[in-house]
Design a protein around this motif. Sequence first.
Motif, PDB file in Angstrom:
ATOM      1  N   HIS A  87       0.826  -1.209   0.000  1.00 26.50           N
ATOM      2  CA  HIS A  87       0.000   0.000   0.000  1.00 26.50           C
ATOM      3  C   HIS A  87       0.862   1.262   0.000  1.00 26.50           C
ATOM      4  N   MET A  90       2.238   2.117  -3.246  1.00 29.14           N
ATOM      5  CA  MET A  90       1.229   2.674  -4.156  1.00 29.14           C
ATOM      6  C   MET A  90       0.851   4.119  -3.833  1.00 29.14           C
ATOM      7  N   PHE A  94      -1.934   6.006  -7.134  1.00 28.83           N
ATOM      8  CA  PHE A  94      -3.204   5.310  -7.377  1.00 28.83           C
ATOM      9  C   PHE A  94      -3.845   5.709  -8.702  1.00 28.83           C
ATOM     10  N   LEU A  97      -3.566   3.398 -11.780  1.00 27.69           N
ATOM     11  CA  LEU A  97      -4.366   2.177 -11.916  1.00 27.69           C
ATOM     12  C   LEU A  97      -5.236   2.205 -13.172  1.00 27.69           C
TER      13      LEU A  97
END
Length: 169
Positions: A87, A90, A94, A97
């Motif tokens: 996490h 990332m 994000f 994505l």
Amino acid sequence: PGHYVSVFGAGPIGLAAIYYLLPKVLGVPIHSYHLSILGFWTLALFYNWAGTHHLIGGPLPAWIITVGVVGSVGMFIPVTVVAINHHMTMVGHFKRLKDSPTLRFIVFGGMAYTVVSYQGSLQALRSFNEVTHFTHYTVAHAHLGVYAFFTMVMYGAIYYIAPRLTERE
């Protein structure tokens, strides 16, 4: 025995793929090398006992089952460490994505790994196991691990590897 196929086969391969592809696709290093080391060694310590919780009430000495329960509950440590590391890698990325099929598959697979692993640790608790032991819940848990975690990560790997092998998108 089938539990160990996913434990020693699919699990490490899927995690290795995520640990390779996540920083590779994002172009950033993994959040914490030290968390990776902690995750690896606690996984090595606890994961090998995780399957014996399926034998609660079976024809094994109680101490073996208890060690399996402790190992399964101990899996909260490496799973949480891996989830935090993925996490935090990332964070700030994000929005990528929507543009990367590879990233979508491996992030979904990583989240599924966390959910399935927590679910497995809860299944090891004797009170929980009494209710779910001879039901389809256990089978569904195994399938969720294979299809939601491993298969999705492998599809992400294919989306990353195939264009590089064929030299076209």
